[in-house]
Design a protein around this motif. Sequence first.
Motif, PDB file in Angstrom:
ATOM      1  N   HIS A  82      -3.257   5.133   8.400  1.00 57.73           N
ATOM      2  CA  HIS A  82      -4.129   5.689   7.360  1.00 57.73           C
ATOM      3  C   HIS A  82      -4.730   4.570   6.513  1.00 57.73           C
ATOM      4  N   TRP A  83      -3.883   3.613   6.093  1.00 55.02           N
ATOM      5  CA  TRP A  83      -4.362   2.523   5.234  1.00 55.02           C
ATOM      6  C   TRP A  83      -5.322   1.598   5.971  1.00 55.02           C
ATOM      7  N   TYR A  90       0.845  -1.189   0.000  1.00 50.37           N
ATOM      8  CA  TYR A  90       0.000   0.000   0.000  1.00 50.37           C
ATOM      9  C   TYR A  90       0.886   1.246   0.000  1.00 50.37           C
ATOM     10  N   THR A  91       0.250   2.366  -0.233  1.00 53.95           N
ATOM     11  CA  THR A  91       0.894   3.662  -0.053  1.00 53.95           C
ATOM     12  C   THR A  91      -0.016   4.508   0.820  1.00 53.95           C
ATOM     13  N   GLY A  92       0.588   5.331   1.659  1.00 57.35           N
ATOM     14  CA  GLY A  92      -0.197   6.235   2.490  1.00 57.35           C
ATOM     15  C   GLY A  92      -0.151   7.632   1.925  1.00 57.35           C
ATOM     16  N   ALA A 125      -8.703   3.180   6.586  1.00 58.65           N
ATOM     17  CA  ALA A 125      -9.498   3.293   5.363  1.00 58.65           C
ATOM     18  C   ALA A 125     -10.177   1.976   5.000  1.00 58.65           C
ATOM     19  N   ARG A 126      -9.660   0.842   5.477  1.00 60.80           N
ATOM     20  CA  ARG A 126     -10.262  -0.467   5.185  1.00 60.80           C
ATOM     21  C   ARG A 126     -11.578  -0.666   5.927  1.00 60.80           C
ATOM     22  N   ARG A 130       4.767   0.727   0.605  1.00 63.13           N
ATOM     23  CA  ARG A 130       4.938   0.040   1.884  1.00 63.13           C
ATOM     24  C   ARG A 130       4.550  -1.427   1.723  1.00 63.13           C
ATOM     25  N   HIS A 143      -6.567   9.472  12.395  1.00 62.10           N
ATOM     26  CA  HIS A 143      -6.639   8.020  12.224  1.00 62.10           C
ATOM     27  C   HIS A 143      -6.163   7.229  13.438  1.00 62.10           C
ATOM     28  N   ASP A 186       1.376   6.138   7.659  1.00 56.75           N
ATOM     29  CA  ASP A 186       0.874   5.455   6.461  1.00 56.75           C
ATOM     30  C   ASP A 186       0.121   4.184   6.815  1.00 56.75           C
TER      31      ASP A 186
END
Length: 391
Positions: A147-148, A68-70, A151-152, A76, A182, A144
């Motif tokens: 944040h990821w 993923y990317t933040g 968001a899930r 990442r 977050h 990051d």
Amino acid sequence: MPSLRAMNALHPTLFLVLALTAVIALPGCGAMQRHYEAGLILADIRAGEADSRWKRTRPAPERETVEYTGPTGVPRVADLYTPGDEVRSNLVLVHGFTEAGRRDPRLVQFAKTLSRAGFRVLAPEVETLTRMDVSPENIRDVVDAAHWLDARDDGEGVGVAAMSFSVATAVLAALEEDGRPHIGWIVGVGGYYDLVETLTYVTTGYFTEDGERRYQIPRVEGRWVVLLTQLDRVPDADDRRLLDRIARERLADPEAETGPLAERLSPPGRAVYALLTNRDPDRVPDLLAALPDGVRDEIKALNLANRDLSRLQAYLLLVHGRDDDVIPWTQSQALKQAAPRGQAELRLVTGLTHVDVDPGVVGAWRLLRAVNRLLLLRDDPPPTPSSANEP
């Protein structure tokens, strides 16, 4: 209620704790269940890879590698542990200094233990920590990841669990503008508040309690681990090689003779070596001032004592061992006092030597209460303010 036979299968100390728990928690079924879960979790942590009642009664989580990317846009990679039944909370689990990174067997077992408790656990790979390097870059690793993971789900915020020097990284991530919405809560084990005072303890054994200077024998390896974390900031390549060799020889043999190697250091390298071999707490300010600019800047950037924590919105659950020989317990006490009022709690435990657990009855009881608080955060997390409500 667990059966007597099942409870007897636990460690004797935990058996006594659970027996007391069953009596104290009778008025609330939910509270009693959390206390019992906490005891099984502690027993599972103690068991490591071995069998435990927790493993037998809770479905094994699924692990998958995610990329993923933040907000930074930096690629990442992490391991995501999903509970075999209901997801009850989300947690970022930050590994410490280990070449194995997120796949360190101890971290893997801990992530599985927590996931069996209903946590969806994200264990990001923090590349700098795999080479014994703590850096302000680690703050973005945590931001990051949070944040990821947030968001899930429903965007209600996630928890972050960190140990030792990474606790400050988690707190700094929660202060970041794009981390604050977050990160709802942080569990920190054996962390620090004032990095200068922590370095004073690591190198000399002296720390301050209630305004008085006290002494406790520090872990001898601590100073050399700290040296390894700062090698990248030493400007001269030859100095970096010599200091790396000194640190590794002294870690292998605390009595190793490294004086001849130290004599080959340039003045900046010698300044680093002088701080790490100093035993006089009164000399520490001058020795810090003599460090290379890069090392001084790093200490300043990672020092929570330099930050305004009144803006912190994440709740802090701090756990620290009174016998900690790497970071004194007074550092978590100072962090609690610096946090906004009512937003932090500290659980002091005997038998917790930095992040290694071997409690007696009293220590196990206090650890159980700390784990119970973690489960309460799982079930009733503090609200994460939206960015619209941020100062």
